[in-house]
Design a protein around this motif. Structure first.
Motif, PDB file in Angstrom:
ATOM      1  N   ALA A 157      34.597  48.233  34.075  1.00  0.00           N
ATOM      2  CA  ALA A 157      34.020  46.878  34.080  1.00  0.00           C
ATOM      3  C   ALA A 157      35.011  45.843  34.607  1.00  0.00           C
ATOM      4  O   ALA A 157      34.605  44.830  35.191  1.00  0.00           O
ATOM      5  CB  ALA A 157      33.556  46.500  32.675  1.00  0.00           C
ATOM      6  N   ASP A 158      36.311  46.091  34.437  1.00  0.00           N
ATOM      7  CA  ASP A 158      37.330  45.173  34.961  1.00  0.00           C
ATOM      8  C   ASP A 158      37.382  45.203  36.487  1.00  0.00           C
ATOM      9  O   ASP A 158      37.883  44.273  37.109  1.00  0.00           O
ATOM     10  CB  ASP A 158      38.726  45.547  34.431  1.00  0.00           C
ATOM     11  CG  ASP A 158      38.871  45.324  32.940  1.00  0.00           C
ATOM     12  OD1 ASP A 158      38.509  44.228  32.465  1.00  0.00           O
ATOM     13  OD2 ASP A 158      39.347  46.241  32.253  1.00  0.00           O
TER      14      ASP A 158
ATOM     15  N   THR B 170      39.062  44.188  27.148  1.00  0.00           N
ATOM     16  CA  THR B 170      40.200  45.013  27.548  1.00  0.00           C
ATOM     17  C   THR B 170      41.395  44.742  26.641  1.00  0.00           C
ATOM     18  O   THR B 170      41.638  43.617  26.234  1.00  0.00           O
ATOM     19  CB  THR B 170      40.549  44.738  29.023  1.00  0.00           C
ATOM     20  OG1 THR B 170      39.465  45.195  29.816  1.00  0.00           O
ATOM     21  CG2 THR B 170      41.822  45.441  29.457  1.00  0.00           C
TER      22      THR B 170
ATOM     23  N   GLU C 241      36.648  39.052  28.828  1.00  0.00           N
ATOM     24  CA  GLU C 241      35.329  39.263  29.446  1.00  0.00           C
ATOM     25  C   GLU C 241      34.807  40.677  29.199  1.00  0.00           C
ATOM     26  O   GLU C 241      33.607  40.889  29.094  1.00  0.00           O
ATOM     27  CB  GLU C 241      35.406  39.029  30.957  1.00  0.00           C
ATOM     28  CG  GLU C 241      35.642  37.596  31.333  1.00  0.00           C
ATOM     29  CD  GLU C 241      35.888  37.410  32.832  1.00  0.00           C
ATOM     30  OE1 GLU C 241      36.082  36.261  33.226  1.00  0.00           O
ATOM     31  OE2 GLU C 241      35.887  38.399  33.595  1.00  0.00           O
ATOM     32  N   THR C 242      35.720  41.639  29.148  1.00  0.00           N
ATOM     33  CA  THR C 242      35.307  43.047  29.014  1.00  0.00           C
ATOM     34  C   THR C 242      35.872  43.712  27.758  1.00  0.00           C
ATOM     35  O   THR C 242      35.678  44.896  27.551  1.00  0.00           O
ATOM     36  CB  THR C 242      35.757  43.856  30.248  1.00  0.00           C
ATOM     37  OG1 THR C 242      37.174  43.684  30.400  1.00  0.00           O
ATOM     38  CG2 THR C 242      35.042  43.384  31.505  1.00  0.00           C
TER      39      THR C 242
END
Length: 122
Positions: free
Chosen positions: A52-53, A43, A40-41
């Motif tokens: 953002a996490d 990472t 999603e980010t």
């Protein structure tokens, strides 16, 4: 609303009390949990956990965030991420995942508004 207890942790598997899902990596906060999907980010182990996490957890009104860096602490946590939490008035604990889960569960048992992100492998 209380933070859910992490019921079990082993390599690659985490269970949260009251949830039927088995997580590899997870996010928890007062009243809930979900899979922590690094895609999603964007990472990765390095540079590691990004603000953002953590935004979703911060928005839940937590006072403390516990970050589990993995069983062998391969997941990095840059200073910018710690600074992001501190600027939002949130205490942060960065620990090896087994220690992080123990600390998170202790805080949750005390009724603290605690959230966390946990990596259950390397």
């Amino acid at each position: 609303m209380s933070s859910p207890e992490i019921a079990s942790l082993s390599w690659g598997q985490m269970k949260v009390k009251g949830c039927s899902t088995t997580y590899k990596d997870c996010k928890v906060w007062p009243g809930g949990s979900r899979t922590w999907d690094w895609r999603e980010t964007g990472t990765n182990h390095s540079p590691g956990v990004q603000p953002a996490d953590l935004e979703e957890i911060v928005k839940k009104g937590v006072k403390t965030v516990v970050i589990g860096r993995g069983m062998s602490e391969a997941l990095q946590v840059p200073a910018s991420t710690v600074d992001y939490l501190k600027k939002n008035g949130i205490d942060v604990l960065v620990l090896q995942t087994e220690k992080a889960v123990a600390e998170y569960n202790a805080l949750a048992a005390q009724g603290a508004k605690v959230g966390g992100v946990f990596h259950s492998t390397c």
